[in-house]
Design a protein around this motif. Structure first.
Motif, PDB file in Angstrom:
ATOM      1  N   PRO A 148      52.316  81.284  17.201  1.00  0.00           N
ATOM      2  CA  PRO A 148      51.713  82.488  16.600  1.00  0.00           C
ATOM      3  C   PRO A 148      52.343  82.880  15.273  1.00  0.00           C
ATOM      4  O   PRO A 148      51.631  83.312  14.353  1.00  0.00           O
ATOM      5  CB  PRO A 148      51.943  83.558  17.671  1.00  0.00           C
ATOM      6  N   GLU A 149      53.686  82.735  15.140  1.00  0.00           N
ATOM      7  CA  GLU A 149      54.335  83.121  13.882  1.00  0.00           C
ATOM      8  C   GLU A 149      53.887  82.217  12.735  1.00  0.00           C
ATOM      9  O   GLU A 149      53.596  82.697  11.636  1.00  0.00           O
ATOM     10  CB  GLU A 149      55.865  83.047  14.036  1.00  0.00           C
ATOM     11  N   GLN A 150      53.802  80.908  12.995  1.00  0.00           N
ATOM     12  CA  GLN A 150      53.353  79.997  11.948  1.00  0.00           C
ATOM     13  C   GLN A 150      51.890  80.238  11.602  1.00  0.00           C
ATOM     14  O   GLN A 150      51.495  80.185  10.432  1.00  0.00           O
ATOM     15  CB  GLN A 150      53.555  78.546  12.396  1.00  0.00           C
ATOM     16  N   ILE A 151      51.061  80.496  12.615  1.00  0.00           N
ATOM     17  CA  ILE A 151      49.651  80.799  12.356  1.00  0.00           C
ATOM     18  C   ILE A 151      49.533  82.042  11.479  1.00  0.00           C
ATOM     19  O   ILE A 151      48.737  82.079  10.529  1.00  0.00           O
ATOM     20  CB  ILE A 151      48.900  80.997  13.690  1.00  0.00           C
ATOM     21  N   GLU A 152      50.319  83.067  11.781  1.00  0.00           N
ATOM     22  CA  GLU A 152      50.272  84.308  11.009  1.00  0.00           C
ATOM     23  C   GLU A 152      50.662  84.072   9.551  1.00  0.00           C
ATOM     24  O   GLU A 152      50.006  84.564   8.629  1.00  0.00           O
ATOM     25  CB  GLU A 152      51.210  85.338  11.650  1.00  0.00           C
ATOM     26  N   THR A 153      51.725  83.289   9.338  1.00  0.00           N
ATOM     27  CA  THR A 153      52.243  83.100   7.982  1.00  0.00           C
ATOM     28  C   THR A 153      51.414  82.111   7.173  1.00  0.00           C
ATOM     29  O   THR A 153      51.061  82.382   6.010  1.00  0.00           O
ATOM     30  CB  THR A 153      53.706  82.626   8.051  1.00  0.00           C
ATOM     31  N   ASP A 154      51.105  80.950   7.767  1.00  0.00           N
ATOM     32  CA  ASP A 154      50.497  79.857   7.011  1.00  0.00           C
ATOM     33  C   ASP A 154      48.973  79.894   6.967  1.00  0.00           C
ATOM     34  O   ASP A 154      48.375  79.259   6.096  1.00  0.00           O
ATOM     35  CB  ASP A 154      50.941  78.513   7.594  1.00  0.00           C
TER      36      ASP A 154
ATOM     37  N   VAL B 271      36.603  90.481  -1.724  1.00  0.00           N
ATOM     38  CA  VAL B 271      35.163  90.530  -1.504  1.00  0.00           C
ATOM     39  C   VAL B 271      34.699  91.985  -1.464  1.00  0.00           C
ATOM     40  O   VAL B 271      35.304  92.834  -0.798  1.00  0.00           O
ATOM     41  CB  VAL B 271      34.792  89.809  -0.189  1.00  0.00           C
ATOM     42  N   GLY B 272      33.643  92.283  -2.166  1.00  0.00           N
ATOM     43  CA  GLY B 272      33.156  93.657  -2.256  1.00  0.00           C
ATOM     44  C   GLY B 272      32.493  94.147  -0.984  1.00  0.00           C
ATOM     45  O   GLY B 272      31.889  93.367  -0.238  1.00  0.00           O
ATOM     46  N   GLY B 273      32.606  95.456  -0.724  1.00  0.00           N
ATOM     47  CA  GLY B 273      31.930  96.080   0.399  1.00  0.00           C
ATOM     48  C   GLY B 273      32.664  96.005   1.715  1.00  0.00           C
ATOM     49  O   GLY B 273      32.107  96.370   2.751  1.00  0.00           O
ATOM     50  N   ILE B 274      33.946  95.562   1.711  1.00  0.00           N
ATOM     51  CA  ILE B 274      34.692  95.451   2.973  1.00  0.00           C
ATOM     52  C   ILE B 274      35.133  96.840   3.425  1.00  0.00           C
ATOM     53  O   ILE B 274      35.691  97.624   2.646  1.00  0.00           O
ATOM     54  CB  ILE B 274      35.912  94.528   2.805  1.00  0.00           C
ATOM     55  N   ASP B 275      34.896  97.127   4.702  1.00  0.00           N
ATOM     56  CA  ASP B 275      35.358  98.386   5.290  1.00  0.00           C
ATOM     57  C   ASP B 275      36.802  98.229   5.773  1.00  0.00           C
ATOM     58  O   ASP B 275      37.693  98.972   5.360  1.00  0.00           O
ATOM     59  CB  ASP B 275      34.436  98.788   6.436  1.00  0.00           C
ATOM     60  N   TYR B 276      37.035  97.257   6.634  1.00  0.00           N
ATOM     61  CA  TYR B 276      38.396  96.943   7.061  1.00  0.00           C
ATOM     62  C   TYR B 276      38.411  95.539   7.655  1.00  0.00           C
ATOM     63  O   TYR B 276      37.367  94.953   7.950  1.00  0.00           O
ATOM     64  CB  TYR B 276      38.941  97.970   8.069  1.00  0.00           C
ATOM     65  N   ILE B 277      39.633  94.996   7.814  1.00  0.00           N
ATOM     66  CA  ILE B 277      39.827  93.628   8.309  1.00  0.00           C
ATOM     67  C   ILE B 277      40.751  93.670   9.517  1.00  0.00           C
ATOM     68  O   ILE B 277      41.781  94.351   9.495  1.00  0.00           O
ATOM     69  CB  ILE B 277      40.421  92.711   7.219  1.00  0.00           C
ATOM     70  N   GLN B 278      40.371  92.936  10.566  1.00  0.00           N
ATOM     71  CA  GLN B 278      41.217  92.748  11.734  1.00  0.00           C
ATOM     72  C   GLN B 278      41.529  91.265  11.878  1.00  0.00           C
ATOM     73  O   GLN B 278      40.703  90.411  11.545  1.00  0.00           O
ATOM     74  CB  GLN B 278      40.524  93.230  13.010  1.00  0.00           C
ATOM     75  N   SER B 279      42.735  90.961  12.358  1.00  0.00           N
ATOM     76  CA  SER B 279      43.115  89.564  12.529  1.00  0.00           C
ATOM     77  C   SER B 279      43.905  89.395  13.816  1.00  0.00           C
ATOM     78  O   SER B 279      44.600  90.315  14.263  1.00  0.00           O
ATOM     79  CB  SER B 279      43.939  89.073  11.332  1.00  0.00           C
ATOM     80  N   GLN B 280      43.791  88.210  14.395  1.00  0.00           N
ATOM     81  CA  GLN B 280      44.525  87.842  15.600  1.00  0.00           C
ATOM     82  C   GLN B 280      45.131  86.459  15.380  1.00  0.00           C
ATOM     83  O   GLN B 280      44.429  85.522  14.999  1.00  0.00           O
ATOM     84  CB  GLN B 280      43.606  87.823  16.825  1.00  0.00           C
ATOM     85  N   SER B 281      46.429  86.355  15.614  1.00  0.00           N
ATOM     86  CA  SER B 281      47.136  85.079  15.460  1.00  0.00           C
ATOM     87  C   SER B 281      47.656  84.663  16.828  1.00  0.00           C
ATOM     88  O   SER B 281      48.577  85.285  17.370  1.00  0.00           O
ATOM     89  CB  SER B 281      48.290  85.218  14.455  1.00  0.00           C
ATOM     90  N   ARG B 282      47.067  83.622  17.372  1.00  0.00           N
ATOM     91  CA  ARG B 282      47.464  83.111  18.678  1.00  0.00           C
ATOM     92  C   ARG B 282      48.005  81.700  18.528  1.00  0.00           C
ATOM     93  O   ARG B 282      48.028  81.145  17.432  1.00  0.00           O
ATOM     94  CB  ARG B 282      46.274  83.120  19.640  1.00  0.00           C
ATOM     95  N   GLU B 283      48.402  81.144  19.626  1.00  0.00           N
ATOM     96  CA  GLU B 283      48.931  79.788  19.587  1.00  0.00           C
ATOM     97  C   GLU B 283      47.822  78.810  19.219  1.00  0.00           C
ATOM     98  O   GLU B 283      46.877  78.590  19.973  1.00  0.00           O
ATOM     99  CB  GLU B 283      49.528  79.418  20.939  1.00  0.00           C
ATOM    100  N   GLY B 284      47.928  78.253  18.033  1.00  0.00           N
ATOM    101  CA  GLY B 284      46.979  77.252  17.568  1.00  0.00           C
ATOM    102  C   GLY B 284      45.689  77.790  16.985  1.00  0.00           C
ATOM    103  O   GLY B 284      44.869  77.016  16.491  1.00  0.00           O
ATOM    104  N   VAL B 285      45.476  79.115  16.999  1.00  0.00           N
ATOM    105  CA  VAL B 285      44.193  79.671  16.550  1.00  0.00           C
ATOM    106  C   VAL B 285      44.437  80.932  15.720  1.00  0.00           C
ATOM    107  O   VAL B 285      45.251  81.788  16.091  1.00  0.00           O
ATOM    108  CB  VAL B 285      43.274  80.014  17.746  1.00  0.00           C
TER     109      VAL B 285
END
Length: 531
Positions: free
Chosen positions: A56-62, A74-88
């Motif tokens: 997860p740490e490498q996924i988050e960073t790289d 990109v224009g018109g973005i309200d907000y961004i969510q992200s999930q960093s899991r093992e391998g994904v």
């Protein structure tokens, strides 16, 4: 009222106008898509990136941070969510509701493609998809049989899946469960070391032997033939005989250092039917297609497949969303019909006249059918929200016609001929009827333009009611005075205590209502005199 006068003087013109509205409405009704809810575009884009073996740490960073920094402009973005899991890595971008989701998804693809080289080398290509509520499977089919899972899966992929993909309106057919064929090569490390070979030598030799290469063209007069070399293995034995190393008389083949297995892929999904392993197909419709129509076509094709497939294979429809949609729409349509009949019955109870009841009741189906024309023009569908608007409007659609007919009756009672009574009656109350109708429109139109996702769902509800009420106003100023001027008679208003049970019931009901009306006038005069 000019419109009413024209309709009274030119009945054929008025009749043809209403007939045109009905014909267009019926034509549009047949082409309206049927769905459970309105087709609402939710501007959300999901980016999924796979980097096998990464924490997860490498996924988050790289991966995740690199993608977030790329799409942030990109224009018109309200907000961004992200999930960093093992391998994904999963990055979800929420746009403002006014943004075109297709254009936004395309811009996101361009931004991600620009930073593709910045991601780790082993990273798979990011998968970028729009969130579409209508992309859920509409039909799920389960296939079971008395044969191996591999053979069953191969038959489903090569025969059944292709047949269902060719059905008009089908967007995608996803295979769930089963065991897809896979040629596996298990290398013996000790033998490989004994022959002084590496695993890369095996990989390179298999790749070089198992591929097809274009070999140019052959001209034959007016024809040109494409030539290519057929180098792919057709049997498992072909892999085993692949030469891995050759040194003089010593030839090392793949079977000398590895074992070739005709196996199956590692399972990522499972499907069972009556407790036994099976293969399922989840079918999605094309965007904008009619869910019920596509499901009916699929069911027809499945019935044809049942007659053609081997006897040891069975096809079962596990789920069909069109059944629930059809039942829901049917219930709402029944409520509209039931409500309309009750409204006509109440009108007959108070007017106590068949002719006036028929004239008033004509406004109901005419307004509803004509509304389908505008629904088709606006791109609406027959769904719970739009039909709920029509069901709520049933009582409103007949009000204008009742007011017009009642005033025409009053002028007939005063001794005016039917043509003149229809003219004066409509002119007297024209502005009042318009004011009432536009007040109703002013109430429901803002509902259609509420903010947020809720407003998107209520758009069809508010517009449908407003259009239906406006059509009923048009009918009240055209068809209602025209029919009244030619069909109503003064003697129709007379109601006596003679005849059949129904006529006597109507007489006593209206007689009691008149007594109540007289008492009300006395109370009203007393109240006005003691203010």
């Amino acid at each position: 009222m000019k419109l009413a006068d024209i309709s009274i003087k030119r009945p054929v013109f008025a009749t043809m106008m209403i007939a045109a509205l009905i014909v267009l409405g019926l034509f549009s009704y047949q082409r309206l898509n049927v769905d459970l809810f309105p087709d609402v575009d939710i501007p959300v884009v999901v980016i999924q990136t796979v980097l096998s073996g990464a924490g997860p740490e490498q996924i988050e960073t790289d991966v995740t941070q690199v993608i977030e920094d790329a799409v942030n402009p990109v224009g018109g973005i309200d907000y961004i969510q992200s999930q960093s899991r093992e391998g994904v890595s999963i990055v979800i971008i929420f746009f403002e509701l006014e943004v075109d989701d297709r254009a936004a998804a395309q811009e996101v693809r361009e931004k991600v493609a620009a930073i593709r080289a910045d991601l780790p080398l082993d990273t798979e290509d990011p998968v970028i998809e729009r969130y579409d509520p209508a992309s859920q499977p509409i039909v799920s089919v389960t296939i079971a049989g008395k044969r191996s899972e591999k053979d069953l899966t191969t038959y489903v992929k090569d025969v059944i899946r292709k047949r269902l993909e060719s059905v008009p309106g089908v967007g995608a057919v996803e295979l769930v469960g089963g065991a897809e064929r896979e040629i596996q090569i298990e290398v013996d490390a000790d033998r490989l070391q004994a022959y002084s070979l590496s695993i890369n030598d095996v990989i390179n030799k298999i790749g070089a032997a198992n591929f097809e290469l274009p070999a140019g063209n052959i001209d034959q007069g007016a024809r040109q033939l494409l030539v290519r070399t057929l180098g792919r293995f057709e049997t498992v034995e072909g892999f085993s005989e692949t030469i891995v190393s050759e040194n003089g008389d010593r030839v090392v083949r793949l079977k000398d250092v590895a074992r070739v297995i005709d196996g199956v892929e590692e399972r990522e999904s499972l499907s069972r039917y009556n407790g036994k392993s099976a293969v399922s197909l989840e079918i999605r419709k094309q965007s904008g297609s009619n869910t019920v129509v596509v499901a009916d076509r699929l069911n027809d094709e499945i019935e044809r497949l049942k007659q053609e497939i081997p006897a040891d294979i069975t096809i079962t429809v596990a789920s069909d969303n069109s059944i629930f949609i059809r039942n829901s729409v049917h219930d709402v349509l029944f409520d509209i019909l039931y409500g309309g009949l009750l409204a006509v019955l109440v009108i007959f109870l108070f007017l106590a006249n068949v002719r006036s009841t028929i004239i008033s009741a004509i406004a109901l189906p005419t307004s509803i059918i004509s509304t389908f024309t505008l629904m088709y023009a606006f791109g609406f569908t027959l769904n719970v929200m739009s039909l709920m608007g029509l069901s709520l409007a049933v009582g409103l659609l007949i009000d204008d016609a009742i007011v017009v007919i009642e005033n025409i009756y009053r002028h007939l009672h005063e001794g005016k001929p039917p043509m003149e009574a229809a003219h004066f009656a409509t002119s007297e109350i024209g502005m009042a009827v318009m004011a009432v109708t536009f007040t109703i429109v002013a109430v429901f139109v803002p509902v259609a333009f509420m903010q947020g996702i809720v407003g998107r769902f209520f758009l069809e509800f508010g517009i449908t009611i407003s259009v239906a009420v406006l059509v009923s106003l048009f009918v009240a100023f055209t068809l209602t005075p025209m029919l009244s001027s030619r069909w109503l008679r003064k003697e129709d208003e007379e109601l006596t205590n003679s005849g059949g049970p129904l006529r006597r019931l109507l007489y006593w009901f209206n007689h009691g209502f008149n007594l109540l009306n007289n008492r009300y006038q006395i109370i009203l005069k007393w109240a006005l005199g003691h203010r």
